[in-house]
Design an enzyme around this catalytic site. Structure first.
Site, mmCIF file in Angstrom:
data_model
loop_
_atom_site.group_PDB
_atom_site.id
_atom_site.type_symbol
_atom_site.label_atom_id
_atom_site.label_comp_id
_atom_site.label_asym_id
_atom_site.label_seq_id
_atom_site.Cartn_x
_atom_site.Cartn_y
_atom_site.Cartn_z
ATOM 1 N N ASP A 64 0.851 -1.185 0.000
ATOM 2 C CA ASP A 64 0.000 0.000 0.000
ATOM 3 C C ASP A 64 0.897 1.249 0.000
ATOM 4 O O ASP A 64 1.866 1.316 0.768
ATOM 5 C CB ASP A 64 -0.866 -0.048 1.267
ATOM 6 C CG ASP A 64 -1.941 1.021 1.289
ATOM 7 O OD1 ASP A 64 -2.350 1.491 0.213
ATOM 8 O OD2 ASP A 64 -2.386 1.382 2.409
ATOM 9 N N HIS A 65 0.594 2.225 -0.831
ATOM 10 C CA HIS A 65 1.339 3.494 -0.868
ATOM 11 C C HIS A 65 2.850 3.348 -0.965
ATOM 12 O O HIS A 65 3.589 3.933 -0.154
ATOM 13 C CB HIS A 65 0.978 4.377 0.330
ATOM 14 C CG HIS A 65 -0.391 4.973 0.219
ATOM 15 N ND1 HIS A 65 -0.694 5.983 -0.648
ATOM 16 C CD2 HIS A 65 -1.544 4.644 0.847
ATOM 17 C CE1 HIS A 65 -1.977 6.267 -0.542
ATOM 18 N NE2 HIS A 65 -2.532 5.471 0.339
ATOM 19 N N ASP A 74 2.599 5.310 -5.515
ATOM 20 C CA ASP A 74 1.842 6.522 -5.210
ATOM 21 C C ASP A 74 2.609 7.750 -5.695
ATOM 22 O O ASP A 74 3.472 8.281 -5.008
ATOM 23 C CB ASP A 74 1.601 6.593 -3.695
ATOM 24 C CG ASP A 74 0.852 7.852 -3.287
ATOM 25 O OD1 ASP A 74 0.551 8.690 -4.171
ATOM 26 O OD2 ASP A 74 0.572 8.006 -2.093
ATOM 27 N N GLU A 76 -2.184 6.002 -8.616
ATOM 28 C CA GLU A 76 -3.187 6.942 -8.087
ATOM 29 C C GLU A 76 -3.184 8.238 -8.879
ATOM 30 O O GLU A 76 -2.136 8.798 -9.183
ATOM 31 C CB GLU A 76 -2.886 7.230 -6.606
ATOM 32 C CG GLU A 76 -3.864 8.219 -5.958
ATOM 33 C CD GLU A 76 -3.625 8.377 -4.455
ATOM 34 O OE1 GLU A 76 -3.378 7.356 -3.773
ATOM 35 O OE2 GLU A 76 -3.662 9.518 -3.967
ATOM 36 N N HIS A 126 -8.215 9.945 3.949
ATOM 37 C CA HIS A 126 -7.455 8.977 4.753
ATOM 38 C C HIS A 126 -7.707 9.229 6.229
ATOM 39 O O HIS A 126 -7.828 10.370 6.648
ATOM 40 C CB HIS A 126 -5.954 9.119 4.492
ATOM 41 C CG HIS A 126 -5.493 8.432 3.243
ATOM 42 N ND1 HIS A 126 -4.741 9.054 2.288
ATOM 43 C CD2 HIS A 126 -5.671 7.157 2.798
ATOM 44 C CE1 HIS A 126 -4.472 8.194 1.310
ATOM 45 N NE2 HIS A 126 -5.021 7.047 1.593
ATOM 46 N N GLY A 127 -7.715 8.165 7.026
ATOM 47 C CA GLY A 127 -7.810 8.315 8.480
ATOM 48 C C GLY A 127 -9.199 8.697 8.933
ATOM 49 O O GLY A 127 -10.153 8.718 8.141
ATOM 50 N N HIS A 167 -9.555 4.453 -1.568
ATOM 51 C CA HIS A 167 -8.780 4.546 -0.325
ATOM 52 C C HIS A 167 -9.647 5.189 0.747
ATOM 53 O O HIS A 167 -10.597 5.895 0.438
ATOM 54 C CB HIS A 167 -7.513 5.387 -0.546
ATOM 55 C CG HIS A 167 -6.436 4.637 -1.270
ATOM 56 N ND1 HIS A 167 -5.185 4.436 -0.752
ATOM 57 C CD2 HIS A 167 -6.452 4.003 -2.468
ATOM 58 C CE1 HIS A 167 -4.457 3.722 -1.598
ATOM 59 N NE2 HIS A 167 -5.208 3.455 -2.656
ATOM 60 N N GLY A 168 -9.279 4.955 2.011
ATOM 61 C CA GLY A 168 -10.015 5.596 3.106
ATOM 62 C C GLY A 168 -11.410 5.038 3.308
ATOM 63 O O GLY A 168 -12.358 5.778 3.569
ATOM 64 N N GLY A 169 -11.556 3.718 3.202
ATOM 65 C CA GLY A 169 -12.878 3.090 3.336
ATOM 66 C C GLY A 169 -13.479 3.211 4.728
ATOM 67 O O GLY A 169 -14.700 3.219 4.884
HETATM 68 ZN ZN LIG Z 1 -4.459 5.130 0.981
#
Ligand SMILES: [Zn+2]
Length: 279
Positions: A82-83, A104, A134, A178-179, A205-207
């Site tokens: 990831d990233h 990324d 991305e 995110h977050g 992203h950021g689900g």
């Molecule tokens: Zn992400």
């Protein structure tokens, strides 16, 4: 073999008409907890880790755990970086046996992002590993990954970006964050426009923090992979915290970590069903 590359996993997801949850791991317990959730649901999914968390676990250690899990679990899954921020991140993950990576370059100008992503794609495709790239910046804070930029994906750039970079999956910015500190505001009409022109499947992203019904609604717009990190980490940390609060003299670490593992499995299992409209 249950551990497959991302393209194969996406094919399986499409065939079964399900969204793939991509849960972030940090250590042994998180990894097995996530695998337990996939197995319990009998559904495919993704274990992923970002370089920020590799600081603790190392590419080789996490990859070895996942490759060992391959012997005990029957559901198809992928191990994804990831990233990835640098070509070194990508190379380290691929050499350790990851079956998918993200590069990324979202903070770069459009043309540079294409070239940077293309470099990762050229390397990974030689090794038979699919790549997620991305386009558009996703706001928010996730561990040490901070982005103040909030730039939604421009549909008019999507085709050129995917074809120019050669990526297999595209992470989009459509109001997701995110977050847990910022509030997501998903723009479904924008997602529809992106999906109409994207040559490849899409990633969210950021689900964590997005209504499950909204995530489920994204499936018809070629969304296939949903990243979820914060919810699982909170479950782990709060389980350990509760054990300490219940008994500050607790010294049975295995018991505490087994409880934390179960707590993560519970959240991952529920999330996996919920994003697929199976609550
Ligand atoms: Zn992400």
């Amino acid at each position: 073999m249950a551990l497959v590359d991302m393209n194969e996993l996406v094919t399986i997801a499409k065939k079964n008409d399900v969204l793939l949850p991509a849960f972030n791991t940090t250590n042994l317990e998180m990894t097995l907890a996530i695998m337990d959730a996939f197995e319990r649901a009998g559904m495919p999914g993704i274990i992923q880790i970002a370089p920020t968390n590799v600081r603790l676990s190392g590419y080789e250690y996490i990859s070895t755990i996942v490759h060992m899990a391959d012997k005990s679990y029957s559901v198809p899954f992928a191990l994804h970086l990831d990233h990835g921020k640098t070509i070194d991140d990508v190379r380290n993950a691929v050499n350790a046996g990851f079956t998918s990576v993200m590069i990324d370059g979202a903070a770069l100008p459009f043309e540079e992002n294409i070239l940077f992503s293309r470099r990762a794609v050229d390397y990974c495709h030689c090794k038979g590993v699919p790549v997620e790239a991305e386009l558009g910046a996703i706001k928010g804070k996730e561990d040490d990954h901070v982005s103040e930029a909030d730039l939604k994906t421009d549909p008019s750039q999507v085709k050129e970006f995917v074809e120019g970079s050669g990526c297999d999956l595209l992470a989009v910015s459509v109001g997701n964050v995110h977050g847990l500190e910022d509030t997501p505001k998903i723009d479904l009409p924008l997602l529809e426009k992106i999906s109409a022109v994207s040559p490849c499947p899409l990633v969210l992203h950021g689900g964590s923090g997005i209504e499950y019904s909204t995530i489920f609604a994204m499936k018809k717009y070629n969304m296939v992979k949903i990243n979820i990190a914060s919810d699982l980490r909170r479950a782990f940390i709060s389980s350990v915290g509760k054990a300490y609060e219940a008994n500050a003299m607790e010294h049975n670490l295995a018991k505490v970590l087994l409880e934390a593992r179960s707590a993560v499995t519970e959240v991952a299992y529920k999330t996996l069903l919920a994003i697929n409209g199976m609550e």
